[in-house]
Design a protein around this motif. Structure first.
Motif, PDB file in Angstrom:
ATOM      1  N   ILE A 144      31.391  35.501  87.446  1.00  0.00           N
ATOM      2  CA  ILE A 144      30.249  34.956  86.958  1.00  0.00           C
ATOM      3  C   ILE A 144      29.278  36.093  86.752  1.00  0.00           C
ATOM      4  O   ILE A 144      28.555  36.349  85.624  1.00  0.00           O
ATOM      5  CB  ILE A 144      29.668  34.001  87.843  1.00  0.00           C
ATOM      6  N   GLN A 201      29.939  39.126  86.299  1.00  0.00           N
ATOM      7  CA  GLN A 201      30.559  40.263  85.168  1.00  0.00           C
ATOM      8  C   GLN A 201      30.155  39.608  83.860  1.00  0.00           C
ATOM      9  O   GLN A 201      29.627  40.443  83.038  1.00  0.00           O
ATOM     10  CB  GLN A 201      31.993  40.147  85.508  1.00  0.00           C
ATOM     11  N   VAL A 202      30.576  38.099  83.639  1.00  0.00           N
ATOM     12  CA  VAL A 202      30.120  37.927  82.414  1.00  0.00           C
ATOM     13  C   VAL A 202      28.558  37.897  81.821  1.00  0.00           C
ATOM     14  O   VAL A 202      28.070  38.150  80.846  1.00  0.00           O
ATOM     15  CB  VAL A 202      30.730  36.377  82.047  1.00  0.00           C
ATOM     16  N   ILE A 218      27.841  41.401  81.350  1.00  0.00           N
ATOM     17  CA  ILE A 218      28.020  41.997  79.919  1.00  0.00           C
ATOM     18  C   ILE A 218      27.193  41.424  78.954  1.00  0.00           C
ATOM     19  O   ILE A 218      26.601  42.183  78.164  1.00  0.00           O
ATOM     20  CB  ILE A 218      29.625  41.432  79.749  1.00  0.00           C
ATOM     21  N   LYS A 219      27.134  40.143  79.147  1.00  0.00           N
ATOM     22  CA  LYS A 219      25.987  39.407  77.979  1.00  0.00           C
ATOM     23  C   LYS A 219      24.794  40.139  77.879  1.00  0.00           C
ATOM     24  O   LYS A 219      24.104  40.476  76.569  1.00  0.00           O
ATOM     25  CB  LYS A 219      25.672  38.106  78.167  1.00  0.00           C
ATOM     26  N   ASN A 223      22.827  42.912  75.079  1.00  0.00           N
ATOM     27  CA  ASN A 223      21.616  42.659  74.422  1.00  0.00           C
ATOM     28  C   ASN A 223      20.342  43.708  74.876  1.00  0.00           C
ATOM     29  O   ASN A 223      19.321  43.191  74.858  1.00  0.00           O
ATOM     30  CB  ASN A 223      21.236  41.203  74.421  1.00  0.00           C
ATOM     31  N   LYS A 280      25.908  24.855  86.011  1.00  0.00           N
ATOM     32  CA  LYS A 280      27.174  25.163  85.587  1.00  0.00           C
ATOM     33  C   LYS A 280      28.181  24.096  85.121  1.00  0.00           C
ATOM     34  O   LYS A 280      27.825  23.021  85.597  1.00  0.00           O
ATOM     35  CB  LYS A 280      27.728  25.781  86.922  1.00  0.00           C
ATOM     36  N   PRO A 281      29.044  24.277  84.025  1.00  0.00           N
ATOM     37  CA  PRO A 281      29.133  25.533  83.693  1.00  0.00           C
ATOM     38  C   PRO A 281      28.176  25.782  82.565  1.00  0.00           C
ATOM     39  O   PRO A 281      27.657  24.738  81.738  1.00  0.00           O
ATOM     40  CB  PRO A 281      30.558  25.041  82.743  1.00  0.00           C
ATOM     41  N   PHE A 282      27.775  27.106  82.488  1.00  0.00           N
ATOM     42  CA  PHE A 282      26.858  27.494  81.703  1.00  0.00           C
ATOM     43  C   PHE A 282      27.296  28.302  80.301  1.00  0.00           C
ATOM     44  O   PHE A 282      28.338  28.798  80.459  1.00  0.00           O
ATOM     45  CB  PHE A 282      25.746  28.207  82.291  1.00  0.00           C
ATOM     46  N   SER A 283      26.456  28.492  79.348  1.00  0.00           N
ATOM     47  CA  SER A 283      26.866  29.221  78.227  1.00  0.00           C
ATOM     48  C   SER A 283      25.920  30.423  78.571  1.00  0.00           C
ATOM     49  O   SER A 283      24.736  30.723  78.656  1.00  0.00           O
ATOM     50  CB  SER A 283      26.211  28.440  76.730  1.00  0.00           C
ATOM     51  N   PRO A 284      26.729  31.646  78.229  1.00  0.00           N
ATOM     52  CA  PRO A 284      25.876  32.828  78.316  1.00  0.00           C
ATOM     53  C   PRO A 284      24.797  32.984  77.229  1.00  0.00           C
ATOM     54  O   PRO A 284      23.878  33.663  77.622  1.00  0.00           O
ATOM     55  CB  PRO A 284      27.151  33.946  77.955  1.00  0.00           C
ATOM     56  N   ARG A 285      25.065  32.505  76.043  1.00  0.00           N
ATOM     57  CA  ARG A 285      23.894  32.270  75.213  1.00  0.00           C
ATOM     58  C   ARG A 285      22.624  31.640  75.816  1.00  0.00           C
ATOM     59  O   ARG A 285      21.666  32.204  75.526  1.00  0.00           O
ATOM     60  CB  ARG A 285      24.447  31.668  73.910  1.00  0.00           C
ATOM     61  N   GLU A 286      22.795  30.719  76.341  1.00  0.00           N
ATOM     62  CA  GLU A 286      21.840  30.022  77.114  1.00  0.00           C
ATOM     63  C   GLU A 286      21.238  30.668  77.933  1.00  0.00           C
ATOM     64  O   GLU A 286      19.900  30.705  78.344  1.00  0.00           O
ATOM     65  CB  GLU A 286      22.464  28.715  77.702  1.00  0.00           C
TER      66      GLU A 286
END
Lengths: 127, 484
Positions: free
Chosen positions: A15, A17-18, A21-22, A26, A106-112
């Motif tokens: 979690i 890590q993702v 990275i996101k 940005n 959770k589960p979430f969106s990295p965009r969110e």
């Protein structure tokens, strides 16, 4: 956003890590911690613009981390975004008292997550 | 009573002949006197004799009737009512017939009354038995029952109520519920429903029994009389402590499982989105994201399998494939699987030399699962740099093999040790040390005890570590030779 710092705290390494990275992709400067104690130390040292933390963690929960952050003047004003599988676990009083800026389920969106971080930072900058 | 009434009747009739006789003797005396004094011949004498005759006849008839009535009385007393009264005759006979008729009616009524009395007596006995039976039922039922009248005085309380509130119903009868029962909340509810005149009131009540708190589902109902006025209140208390505990465990389970399920799901969802959004900047990153998605999917599957396996074992639906296996090999394979996890925490796993001839008749996958669960728990609750060891001993006398996993972890408080194999149970003090669903050890217990007829054991000391293990029977006909 290169000058904006985000601290990501979760005992789930994937979690952390993702999200990292996101945010890095940005333009954010990202620090990571696996538990609350580590996060407190990093927050005091790096003074991030926002902290994104898991709610349920061993050693120190997300709420306990927020409580500890408010006790120290250098971390007292850092907004916290809580990642939780239990959306109902944080009531409005706790959110207000501990200055929890937002909660993401959770589960979430990295965009969110990215969108939420941008809003929190712009809001705290405006304030 | 009947004979006394009859005697009274006779005494009344005896007055009439006595008066008649008096008149007769008075007439006779007057005649003799007039004959003697006036010497007027026989006319007055005849007149006197005729008067005597006229008056004597009814007197004699009365005497005869009385005599018959006396016989009738005697016959009645003997239970022989039959007696013929002459239909001829004068007033005396008519009176006598009426008297006999009255007596017959009286006797019939007396018999009916006696019969009714017997019936009532029987009904009373029946009602008394029914009352005792109902009271017995009320006293026997497990739910507590307390009944008060319209003035809040105890009318009835069964044994369960006495036990819950610690009072004696017998010595509390006619005392008010407030005087008899030392539980202000219960007393207030009883008084409240009577005053508010609600038909029913449901209330959850907590009562302390020794060191434990019991929760009761209480239903208070108003009792109404024929005028629909409140005649009392009945309270029934049903113990829902266990249901509450189960409900709490289910809530905790849903909460834990929800978190456990959502964590790998969150990873799968997030990395999939990153791939879709082109956030993986090179082939290596793409490969890494895909690997994480795969590993998290497997983790999710393991969790679901654990839940299903417990459910299958409990319902007896699991397919068991038992064969003769070497416990040493099962232990070695399990240690290999857990080594990478232990290395992440810099924990050493010690494995003593294998015991030969340690064959067990067991399901390979299930026993492997047991050993892996015990080893992973030991690593999970042991701080960085600690140690975990696994060993086995053959007990020839009992025909079992004993496998122990010993760690230098956080340990378990004494009050929690007995519960660690309970489903969904997690040691409160250790929740912060590591995540879990409280299913792993329960699965161990189910596999060892339910499927293999063995037993699990645990010994622990806070701050020093724990020893978890199990014993299962050796394979039948096994020639046991233990070698160090």
């Amino acid at each position: 956003m290169a000058d904006k710092k985000v601290l990501v705290v979760d005992d789930e390494i994937h979690i952390v890590q993702v999200v990292a990275i996101k945010l890095r992709n940005n333009g954010y400067q990202v620090f990571t911690a696996e538990n609350g104690a580590e996060a407190l130390e990093l927050a005091g040292r790096e003074k991030p613009d926002v902290i994104i933390s898991d709610f349920q963690m061993p050693v120190m929960t997300g709420l306990e981390l927020a409580e500890n952050l408010r006790k120290h003047s250098e971390t007292a004003d850092i907004p916290v975004v809580m990642l939780t599988a239990r959306g109902f676990a944080i009531d409005d009083t706790q959110r207000e008292t501990l200055r929890i800026a937002a909660c993401l389920s959770k589960p979430f969106s990295p965009r969110e997550v990215l969108q939420c971080i941008e809003e929190v930072i712009s809001h705290s900058t405006a304030a | 009573m009947n004979h006394e009434n009859a005697n009274l009747t006779f005494r009344r009739f005896q007055i009439v002949p006595m008066v008649c006789c008096g008149i007769v003797f008075l007439s006779l005396g007057m005649c003799i006197l007039s004959s003697a004094t006036a010497m007027a011949g026989y006319i007055p004498v005849l007149a006197g004799l005729s008067g005597m005759a006229a008056l004597l006849w009814p007197a004699i008839a009365w005497i005869r009737t009385l005599s018959r009535l006396e016989r009738l009385e005697r016959n009645l007393a003997k239970g022989q009512p039959g007696l013929s009264i002459s239909r001829s005759g004068g007033i005396a006979s008519i009176l006598a017939r009426q008297c006999v008729e009255s007596l017959r009616n009286f006797q019939a009524q007396t018999e009916q009354s006696g019969q009714r009395q017997n019936d009532l007596s029987l009904k009373l006995q029946l009602l008394e038995k029914q009352k005792q039976s109902i009271e017995q039922i009320i006293h026997t039922i497990r739910d507590a029952v307390v009944v008060v009248d319209g003035f809040d005085r105890i009318v009835l309380a069964n044994s369960a109520a006495e036990q819950i509130f610690g009072f004696s119903a017998r010595s509390s009868l006619a005392r008010t519920v407030g005087e008899a029962i030392d539980h202000p909340e219960f007393v207030a509810s009883m008084c409240h429903i009577r005053q508010s005149k609600l038909p029913h009131l449901k209330h959850e009540l907590t009562v302390k029994a020794g060191d434990h708190l019991h929760v009761y589902d209480c239903i208070f109902s108003c009792i109404r009389d024929e005028k629909q006025e409140i005649a009392g209140v009945v309270a029934i208390l049903h113990d829902i402590t266990r249901e509450k505990e189960i409900s709490q465990m289910k809530n905790d389970f849903v909460s834990h499982v929800s978190h456990e399920l959502k964590t790998p799901l969150a990873s799968i969802n997030a990395y999939a989105e990153m791939l879709v959004d082109g956030e993986a900047q090179d082939e290596q990153a793409i490969h890494q994201f895909c690997s994480i998605i795969q590993s998290q999917a497997l983790r999710l599957n393991r969790l679901i399998e654990d839940i299903l396996n417990i459910s299958r074992i409990e319902s007896g639906l699991i397919k068991v494939d038992k064969q003769n296996l070497s416990m040493a090999l099962l232990m070695r394979d399990a240690v290999e699987m857990i080594t990478s996890y232990a290395q992440e925490k810099n924990i050493t796993i010690h494995t003593p030399p294998a015991i030969l001839y340690d064959q067990v008749h067991a399901d390979k996958d299930m026993i492997s699962q047991v050993i892996i669960n015990l080893l992973s728990n030991a690593v999970k609750y042991t701080p960085q740099g600690g140690s975990v060891s696994i060993e086995s001993q053959v007990n020839e006398a009992d025909g079992v093999i004993r496998v122990s996993v010993i760690d230098t972890g956080v340990g378990i408080p004494p009050e929690a040790v007995d519960h660690v194999f309970d489903k969904f149970y997690r040691v409160e003090q250790n929740k912060k040390v590591a995540k879990g669903t409280g299913l792993g050890l329960n699965l161990v217990k189910q596999i060892v005890e339910t499927v293999h007829g063995g037993r699990v054991f645990v010994a622990s000391e806070v701050g020093k570590g724990s020893t978890f293990g199990f014993e299962i029977p050796l394979a039948a006909g096994q020639q046991i030779t233990a070698k160090a």
